[in-house]
Scaffold this active site. Structure first.
Site, PDB file in Angstrom:
ATOM      1  N   TRP A 106       0.844  -1.217   0.000  1.00  0.00           N
ATOM      2  CA  TRP A 106       0.000   0.000   0.000  1.00  0.00           C
ATOM      3  C   TRP A 106       0.866   1.248   0.000  1.00  0.00           C
ATOM      4  CZ3 TRP A 106      -0.913  -4.280   3.104  1.00  0.00           C
ATOM      5  CH2 TRP A 106      -2.075  -5.004   2.803  1.00  0.00           C
TER       6      TRP A 106
ATOM      7  N   HIS B 147      -6.996   1.599   2.448  1.00  0.00           N
ATOM      8  CA  HIS B 147      -8.057   0.627   2.213  1.00  0.00           C
ATOM      9  C   HIS B 147      -9.149   0.810   3.272  1.00  0.00           C
ATOM     10  CE1 HIS B 147      -5.332  -2.469   4.578  1.00  0.00           C
ATOM     11  NE2 HIS B 147      -5.427  -1.306   5.193  1.00  0.00           N
TER      12      HIS B 147
ATOM     13  N   ARG C  14      -4.295   5.994  -2.607  1.00  0.00           N
ATOM     14  CA  ARG C  14      -2.986   5.350  -2.822  1.00  0.00           C
ATOM     15  C   ARG C  14      -2.062   6.302  -3.556  1.00  0.00           C
ATOM     16  NH1 ARG C  14      -4.192  -0.575  -3.262  1.00  0.00           N
ATOM     17  NH2 ARG C  14      -5.618  -0.804  -1.494  1.00  0.00           N
TER      18      ARG C  14
ATOM     19  N   GLN D 263     -13.677   1.540  -1.989  1.00  0.00           N
ATOM     20  CA  GLN D 263     -13.776   0.112  -1.692  1.00  0.00           C
ATOM     21  C   GLN D 263     -15.036  -0.146  -0.877  1.00  0.00           C
ATOM     22  OE1 GLN D 263     -10.124  -0.899   0.422  1.00  0.00           O
ATOM     23  NE2 GLN D 263      -9.140  -1.518  -1.496  1.00  0.00           N
TER      24      GLN D 263
ATOM     25  N   VAL E 126      -5.517 -11.857   7.090  1.00  0.00           N
ATOM     26  CA  VAL E 126      -6.364 -13.051   6.938  1.00  0.00           C
ATOM     27  C   VAL E 126      -5.507 -14.304   6.804  1.00  0.00           C
ATOM     28  CG1 VAL E 126      -8.442 -11.966   5.969  1.00  0.00           C
ATOM     29  CG2 VAL E 126      -6.533 -12.538   4.457  1.00  0.00           C
TER      30      VAL E 126
ATOM     31  N   ALA F 154     -13.620 -11.884   5.990  1.00  0.00           N
ATOM     32  CA  ALA F 154     -13.562 -10.470   5.611  1.00  0.00           C
ATOM     33  C   ALA F 154     -13.316 -10.408   4.112  1.00  0.00           C
ATOM     34  CB  ALA F 154     -12.448  -9.760   6.354  1.00  0.00           C
TER      35      ALA F 154
HETATM   36  N1  DAH Z   1      -7.660  -4.314   2.026  1.00  0.00           N
HETATM   37  C1  DAH Z   1      -7.217  -5.101   0.904  1.00  0.00           C
HETATM   38  C2  DAH Z   1      -6.651  -4.175  -0.158  1.00  0.00           C
HETATM   39  O1  DAH Z   1      -6.988  -3.045  -0.183  1.00  0.00           O
HETATM   40  C3  DAH Z   1      -8.356  -5.892   0.316  1.00  0.00           C
HETATM   41  C4  DAH Z   1      -8.772  -6.989   1.244  1.00  0.00           C
HETATM   42  C5  DAH Z   1      -8.170  -8.227   1.154  1.00  0.00           C
HETATM   43  C6  DAH Z   1      -9.719  -6.764   2.211  1.00  0.00           C
HETATM   44  C7  DAH Z   1      -8.537  -9.259   1.993  1.00  0.00           C
HETATM   45  C8  DAH Z   1     -10.114  -7.797   3.084  1.00  0.00           C
HETATM   46  C9  DAH Z   1      -9.501  -9.036   2.956  1.00  0.00           C
HETATM   47  O2  DAH Z   1     -11.028  -7.629   4.000  1.00  0.00           O
HETATM   48  O3  DAH Z   1      -9.876 -10.044   3.787  1.00  0.00           O
HETATM   49  O4  DAH Z   1      -5.880  -4.613  -0.971  1.00  0.00           O
END
Ligand code: DAH
Length: 330
Positions: A151, A172, A198, A212, A255, A297
């Site tokens: 990120w 995010h 970003r 998002q 995760v 998630a």
């Molecule tokens: N936050 C991640 C991104 O911006 C996307 C994401 C991936 C969100 C896995 C989640 C997850 O909740 O479980 O790239």
């Protein structure tokens, strides 16, 4: 000219008149002091014999009055016509006011929210200026961990008021997970749509500012199978038809296991979201017992969903302000 032919040509002229100016010209031609036809006839009467005078005098005067009164009437008609043109005709159909409409991205966000609402997900909001802790550390992305490179971040010069923490524009919507879990007890299911940022080069598929939708479902027996079911339902409703879905193993620090979700559109696999089972370190961080609680998630890109649904090839169009693009979504 004799009286009879003057009269005839007068009526012809009047019939041809289209404006007040035309009437004025006719008035000058017939009643003008110098060369008006009637004026000349009246003037010539003095040269006639007495008998002729007695006949012609009244006839000529009669015609003059007739002409005067016709001209007055016609002039009045043209006058009121031109007045009407500048006043309001209340019988005219109104001009349609342009009311505008909801931006395509907001429409897609509303659609997504509606679908998850029907699945009993609550809607949660979170801040766009975020603490380093929520955006990274609490999501198991510690300082100096290489995963932070995933990120590119806009850091703020100002620090948080109370604890001297570093602030950033959230990269995010995942920090909303932490904020919610800190203050709520499971079981629950939430979604959180919002703007993210970003520090990236902009091109047809990258914007420094996009949106998002984060999702989180927490319970005693929530599993990947539950996620697969929920997300399948969602995709089917969003695209209005059954879509083929594929789970690919992937890495996100918060995760375990983690996936990327692809869908098949026109025979091509497109990546549409990241997801996974919430990492036990994340659960421990918010004082949830990982032996009791588990959850899935996911995070999806709003622009990406809009682009797939409406076949849009350049993400920059959403923020271009180009009305030709926007109006297509009326
Ligand atoms: N936050 C991640 C991104 O911006 C996307 C994401 C991936 C969100 C896995 C989640 C997850 O909740 O479980 O790239």
């Amino acid at each position: 000219m004799d009286l009879e032919s003057v009269k005839r040509s007068f009526y012809k002229d009047v019939e041809r008149a289209n404006t007040g100016d035309d009437i004025e010209k006719i008035r000058i031609a017939y009643l003008g002091r110098e060369k008006g036809h009637i004026t000349l006839i009246l003037r010539s009467i003095k040269d006639l014999s007495l008998e002729e005078k007695r006949v012609m005098g009244p006839l000529a005067n009669e015609l003059r009055q007739e002409i005067e009164s016709i001209l007055r009437i016609r002039q009045g008609e043209f006058h009121s016509l031109s007045r009407e043109a500048t006043t309001i005709d209340i019988t005219m159909p109104g001009e349609k006011a342009s009311l505008g409409h909801i931006h395509p991205l907001t429409q897609v966000e509303n659609d997504i929210q509606g679908i998850f609402k029907s699945l009993n997900f609550a809607f949660i909001d979170g801040p766009e200026i975020e603490k380093e802790h929520y955006n990274f550390d609490a999501l198991n992305i510690p300082l100096h961990h290489p995963a932070r490179d995933m990120w590119d971040t806009f850091w703020l010069k100002t620090k948080s008021a109370n604890r001297n923490e570093r602030l950033l524009l959230r990269t995010h919507t995942s920090p909303v997970q932490i904020r919610y879990m800190e203050t709520h007890k499971p079981p629950f299911q939430i979604i959180s749509p919002g703007r993210v940022f970003r520090f990236e080069a902009i091109d047809a598929t990258h914007e420094i500012n996009f949106h998002q939708v984060e999702g989180l479902m927490m319970g005693k027996s929530v599993s990947v199978a539950n996620f697969k079911y929920v997300i399948g339902l969602f995709l089917k409703q969003f695209f209005g038809k059954e879509v083929e879905v594929r789970f690919r193993p992937s890495y996100f620090p918060f995760v375990e296991p983690g996936f990327e979700i692809d869908i098949k559109i026109k025979n091509k696999w497109l990546e549409v979201m990241g997801a996974g089972m919430v990492h036990r370190k994340v659960l421990e961080g918010v004082n949830y017992d990982p032996e009791i609680w588990q959850g899935f998630a996911f995070g999806l890109g709003l622009e990406r969903f809009a682009m797939i649904k409406y076949n849009i090839h350049d993400v920059r169009l959403f923020y271009s302000g180009d009305m030709r693009f926007i109006h297509q979504f009326n």
